[in-house]
Design a protein around this motif. Structure first.
Motif, PDB file in Angstrom:
ATOM      1  N   LYS A  35       1.904  11.762   8.049  1.00  0.00           N
ATOM      2  CA  LYS A  35       2.179  10.334   7.887  1.00  0.00           C
ATOM      3  C   LYS A  35       0.897   9.534   7.678  1.00  0.00           C
ATOM      4  O   LYS A  35       0.889   8.552   6.928  1.00  0.00           O
ATOM      5  N   GLU A  36      -0.167   9.941   8.321  1.00  0.00           N
ATOM      6  CA  GLU A  36      -1.420   9.194   8.186  1.00  0.00           C
ATOM      7  C   GLU A  36      -1.960   9.300   6.767  1.00  0.00           C
ATOM      8  O   GLU A  36      -2.499   8.322   6.228  1.00  0.00           O
ATOM      9  N   ASP A  37      -1.804  10.482   6.133  1.00  0.00           N
ATOM     10  CA  ASP A  37      -2.252  10.639   4.749  1.00  0.00           C
ATOM     11  C   ASP A  37      -1.412   9.771   3.808  1.00  0.00           C
ATOM     12  O   ASP A  37      -1.944   9.159   2.873  1.00  0.00           O
ATOM     13  N   ILE A  38      -0.104   9.721   4.073  1.00  0.00           N
ATOM     14  CA  ILE A  38       0.774   8.875   3.259  1.00  0.00           C
ATOM     15  C   ILE A  38       0.419   7.411   3.470  1.00  0.00           C
ATOM     16  O   ILE A  38       0.359   6.625   2.515  1.00  0.00           O
ATOM     17  N   ARG A  39       0.146   7.064   4.706  1.00  0.00           N
ATOM     18  CA  ARG A  39      -0.204   5.682   5.018  1.00  0.00           C
ATOM     19  C   ARG A  39      -1.448   5.241   4.240  1.00  0.00           C
ATOM     20  O   ARG A  39      -1.471   4.158   3.640  1.00  0.00           O
ATOM     21  N   MET A  40      -2.471   6.076   4.223  1.00  0.00           N
ATOM     22  CA  MET A  40      -3.703   5.724   3.530  1.00  0.00           C
ATOM     23  C   MET A  40      -3.472   5.583   2.023  1.00  0.00           C
ATOM     24  O   MET A  40      -3.997   4.667   1.385  1.00  0.00           O
ATOM     25  N   SER A  41      -2.653   6.469   1.442  1.00  0.00           N
ATOM     26  CA  SER A  41      -2.373   6.396   0.002  1.00  0.00           C
ATOM     27  C   SER A  41      -1.555   5.155  -0.343  1.00  0.00           C
ATOM     28  O   SER A  41      -1.775   4.529  -1.378  1.00  0.00           O
ATOM     29  N   TRP A  58       8.511   0.160  -5.458  1.00  0.00           N
ATOM     30  CA  TRP A  58       7.881   1.104  -6.377  1.00  0.00           C
ATOM     31  C   TRP A  58       8.622   2.439  -6.271  1.00  0.00           C
ATOM     32  O   TRP A  58       8.820   2.962  -5.166  1.00  0.00           O
ATOM     33  N   THR A  59       9.028   3.014  -7.392  1.00  0.00           N
ATOM     34  CA  THR A  59       9.613   4.353  -7.418  1.00  0.00           C
ATOM     35  C   THR A  59       8.805   5.300  -8.301  1.00  0.00           C
ATOM     36  O   THR A  59       9.053   6.491  -8.322  1.00  0.00           O
ATOM     37  N   GLU A  60       7.859   4.744  -9.050  1.00  0.00           N
ATOM     38  CA  GLU A  60       6.936   5.533  -9.851  1.00  0.00           C
ATOM     39  C   GLU A  60       5.520   5.098  -9.496  1.00  0.00           C
ATOM     40  O   GLU A  60       5.258   3.902  -9.297  1.00  0.00           O
ATOM     41  N   PHE A  61       4.598   6.066  -9.424  1.00  0.00           N
ATOM     42  CA  PHE A  61       3.266   5.772  -8.899  1.00  0.00           C
ATOM     43  C   PHE A  61       2.185   6.281  -9.846  1.00  0.00           C
ATOM     44  O   PHE A  61       2.379   7.257 -10.580  1.00  0.00           O
ATOM     45  N   ASP A  62       1.037   5.600  -9.817  1.00  0.00           N
ATOM     46  CA  ASP A  62      -0.124   6.031 -10.584  1.00  0.00           C
ATOM     47  C   ASP A  62      -1.031   6.906  -9.721  1.00  0.00           C
ATOM     48  O   ASP A  62      -2.245   6.908  -9.864  1.00  0.00           O
ATOM     49  N   ASP A  63      -0.416   7.647  -8.803  1.00  0.00           N
ATOM     50  CA  ASP A  63      -1.146   8.501  -7.869  1.00  0.00           C
ATOM     51  C   ASP A  63      -0.354   9.797  -7.692  1.00  0.00           C
ATOM     52  O   ASP A  63       0.825   9.765  -7.333  1.00  0.00           O
ATOM     53  N   GLY A  64      -0.988  10.942  -7.951  1.00  0.00           N
ATOM     54  CA  GLY A  64      -0.305  12.228  -7.886  1.00  0.00           C
ATOM     55  C   GLY A  64       0.227  12.555  -6.503  1.00  0.00           C
ATOM     56  O   GLY A  64       1.318  13.116  -6.352  1.00  0.00           O
ATOM     57  N   PHE A  65      -0.537  12.209  -5.447  1.00  0.00           N
ATOM     58  CA  PHE A  65      -0.109  12.490  -4.084  1.00  0.00           C
ATOM     59  C   PHE A  65       1.174  11.734  -3.747  1.00  0.00           C
ATOM     60  O   PHE A  65       2.101  12.296  -3.154  1.00  0.00           O
ATOM     61  N   ASN A  67       3.410  10.536  -5.906  1.00  0.00           N
ATOM     62  CA  ASN A  67       4.503  11.064  -6.725  1.00  0.00           C
ATOM     63  C   ASN A  67       5.089  12.331  -6.105  1.00  0.00           C
ATOM     64  O   ASN A  67       6.292  12.583  -6.199  1.00  0.00           O
ATOM     65  N   SER A  68       4.257  13.146  -5.474  1.00  0.00           N
ATOM     66  CA  SER A  68       4.712  14.407  -4.891  1.00  0.00           C
ATOM     67  C   SER A  68       5.398  14.226  -3.547  1.00  0.00           C
ATOM     68  O   SER A  68       6.272  15.021  -3.188  1.00  0.00           O
ATOM     69  N   ASN A  69       5.026  13.178  -2.811  1.00  0.00           N
ATOM     70  CA  ASN A  69       5.470  13.069  -1.421  1.00  0.00           C
ATOM     71  C   ASN A  69       6.320  11.851  -1.085  1.00  0.00           C
ATOM     72  O   ASN A  69       6.954  11.834  -0.032  1.00  0.00           O
ATOM     73  N   VAL A  70       6.359  10.854  -1.964  1.00  0.00           N
ATOM     74  CA  VAL A  70       7.042   9.599  -1.624  1.00  0.00           C
ATOM     75  C   VAL A  70       8.125   9.276  -2.643  1.00  0.00           C
ATOM     76  O   VAL A  70       7.891   9.323  -3.851  1.00  0.00           O
ATOM     77  N   GLN A  71       9.305   8.973  -2.139  1.00  0.00           N
ATOM     78  CA  GLN A  71      10.432   8.581  -2.994  1.00  0.00           C
ATOM     79  C   GLN A  71      10.305   7.134  -3.438  1.00  0.00           C
ATOM     80  O   GLN A  71      10.533   6.802  -4.590  1.00  0.00           O
ATOM     81  N   SER A  72       9.940   6.257  -2.496  1.00  0.00           N
ATOM     82  CA  SER A  72       9.813   4.837  -2.828  1.00  0.00           C
ATOM     83  C   SER A  72       8.950   4.129  -1.800  1.00  0.00           C
ATOM     84  O   SER A  72       8.823   4.570  -0.651  1.00  0.00           O
ATOM     85  N   VAL A  73       8.350   3.023  -2.249  1.00  0.00           N
ATOM     86  CA  VAL A  73       7.611   2.115  -1.369  1.00  0.00           C
ATOM     87  C   VAL A  73       8.198   0.724  -1.589  1.00  0.00           C
ATOM     88  O   VAL A  73       8.216   0.235  -2.720  1.00  0.00           O
ATOM     89  N   SER A  74       8.702   0.111  -0.528  1.00  0.00           N
ATOM     90  CA  SER A  74       9.423  -1.159  -0.669  1.00  0.00           C
ATOM     91  C   SER A  74       8.810  -2.241   0.199  1.00  0.00           C
ATOM     92  O   SER A  74       8.640  -2.058   1.410  1.00  0.00           O
ATOM     93  N   VAL A  75       8.467  -3.355  -0.437  1.00  0.00           N
ATOM     94  CA  VAL A  75       8.100  -4.570   0.292  1.00  0.00           C
ATOM     95  C   VAL A  75       9.415  -5.299   0.581  1.00  0.00           C
ATOM     96  O   VAL A  75      10.157  -5.630  -0.345  1.00  0.00           O
ATOM     97  N   VAL A  76       9.732  -5.525   1.861  1.00  0.00           N
ATOM     98  CA  VAL A  76      11.070  -6.007   2.215  1.00  0.00           C
ATOM     99  C   VAL A  76      11.015  -7.257   3.088  1.00  0.00           C
ATOM    100  O   VAL A  76       9.999  -7.567   3.715  1.00  0.00           O
TER     101      VAL A  76
END
Length: 383
Positions: A35-41, A58-65, A67-76
């Motif tokens: 989780k800490e690695d995901i948090r930093m990315s 965001w459902t598409e990312f300009d970062d390979g890590f 794209n491989s590990n996260v489905q979405s990032v949502s500001v809510v």
């Protein structure tokens, strides 16, 4: 969309900062990243794209890590922070990141054995467990989902028990009270795990509360009132635990027993979706149709907040968004269940090709909304 956003920055130079912003990060089910690695990315992502105009995903990312590990990032939930609609500078805001996996196994059934027969008394979810819908029950499930994510620093996971009110009235009336006790004993076992946040949802609670009124009128057997009293007793016992939230829904408010109403800390009437909510429902449906290339080519639409900010910019995106806003206004009065069906009906009734442009699809959606109200009017005249 990028050109419109650039024009907006020039038109509205004042950017809101120093607010607390919640960011929900959906980690892919097959991801084993820390989780800490995901948090930093994610923080790096938000630093690169630091200006948002309200809620954003965001459902598409300009970062390979990512794209491989996260489905979405949502500001809510930005609308809860700001009374005026302003751009938000994430780099100058206080960010709360909530990283979670979704449980994809679906619900299990809580069965109670009686006279060699299994009675399905409840459905049991491990939370978080998938996207919510729109009705009262879905709202309760969404609340459970949201609290599980937001309180993940305190509770490791959530449990949602949806009680089947009708099943509590066993055909062996004399055994119904025992069935209630058995069911709540299983719930108590979940509560005893202090790492779990437990939600107990009693759907259509009027089926229970009506029994008390019927008993007082002499039309309901005495065993039925024992069931209701047993439920009330069990609720009183479990609500004292800090890791329990009890939720109930009802379609017939006048039938709810005051014994249940008096136990509720918060009572909330849920009416039909507003025009703004309808817009969001349609927008999510259109997004799914674009993913499946039923609507093609892909055409980005503005949210209502973006539309209010840059509606004066004359382009195809804003025009289509204004059309959808008008269709949403004309759809007021329809339930969420009906609204979800309308895009399907629009395609089935008015579109003869496998794929269609956004302009043509919105024309079909407009026609099916008119048809829906015409049918409702005819039905009302027949009654």
């Amino acid at each position: 969309m990028d050109e419109a956003a650039g024009d907006l920055k020039q038109a509205l130079p004042i950017v809101c900062d120093n607010v607390q912003i919640h960011v929900e990060v959906h980690q892919k089910s097959n991801s084993t990243a820390k989780k800490e690695d995901i948090r930093m990315s994610v923080l790096k992502l938000l630093n690169r794209h630091n200006i948002v105009f309200g809620d954003y995903k965001w459902t598409e990312f300009d970062d390979g890590f990512l794209n491989s590990n996260v489905q979405s990032v949502s500001v809510v939930d930005t609308e809860l922070k700001l009374k005026e609609r302003q751009p938000i500078d994430l780099s100058k805001s206080s960010l709360s990141l909530h990283i979670f996996h979704l449980n994809e196994e679906g619900p299990s059934s809580e069965n109670l054995e009686e006279e060699n027969e299994d009675i399905v008394a409840a459905n049991h979810w491990v939370l978080p467990a998938g996207p919510p819908g729109t009705g009262k029950t879905s709202l309760c499930k969404a609340l459970a989902q949201k609290l599980t994510i937001r309180l993940s620093h305190r509770y490791r996971y959530g449990q949602l028990i949806e009680i089947n009110s009708h099943s509590l009235f066993s055909k062996w009336f004399s055994e119904s009270g025992k069935l209630v006790t058995k069911m709540f004993q299983k719930i108590q076992e979940l509560i005893d795990d202090k790492d779990a946040l437990v939600f107990v949802l009693i759907d259509e609670v009027e089926s229970l509360t009506a029994a008390r009124s019927a008993f007082q009128a002499g039309t309901e057997p005495s065993d039925a009132i024992r069931v209701v009293n047993a439920v009330l007793t069990q609720i009183d016992q479990i609500k004292r635990y800090p890791n329990v939230v009890i939720l109930t829904t009802s379609n017939i408010t006048e039938k709810i027993d005051m014994a249940f109403v008096d136990r509720a800390d918060i009572k909330q009437y849920i009416g039909p979706p507003s025009a703004a909510a309808i817009f969001r429902i349609y927008l999510s449906c259109l997004e799914e149709l674009m993913k499946c290339q039923i609507i093609y080519p892909r055409q980005q639409l503005l949210t209502l907040r973006e539309l209010e900010m840059i509606g004066f910019i004359e382009n195809n995106v804003s025009r289509l968004s204004l059309v959808l806003k008008e269709i949403s206004r004309r759809s007021e009065g329809l339930s969420g269940r009906v609204l979800r069906k309308l895009p399907f009906l629009a395609h089935a009734l008015y579109i003869q090709s496998p794929s269609v442009t956004m302009t043509t699809f919105l024309q079909a959606l407009s026609l099916v909304v008119d048809k829906q109200f015409e049918e409702r009017k005819k039905l009302a005249n027949c009654i």
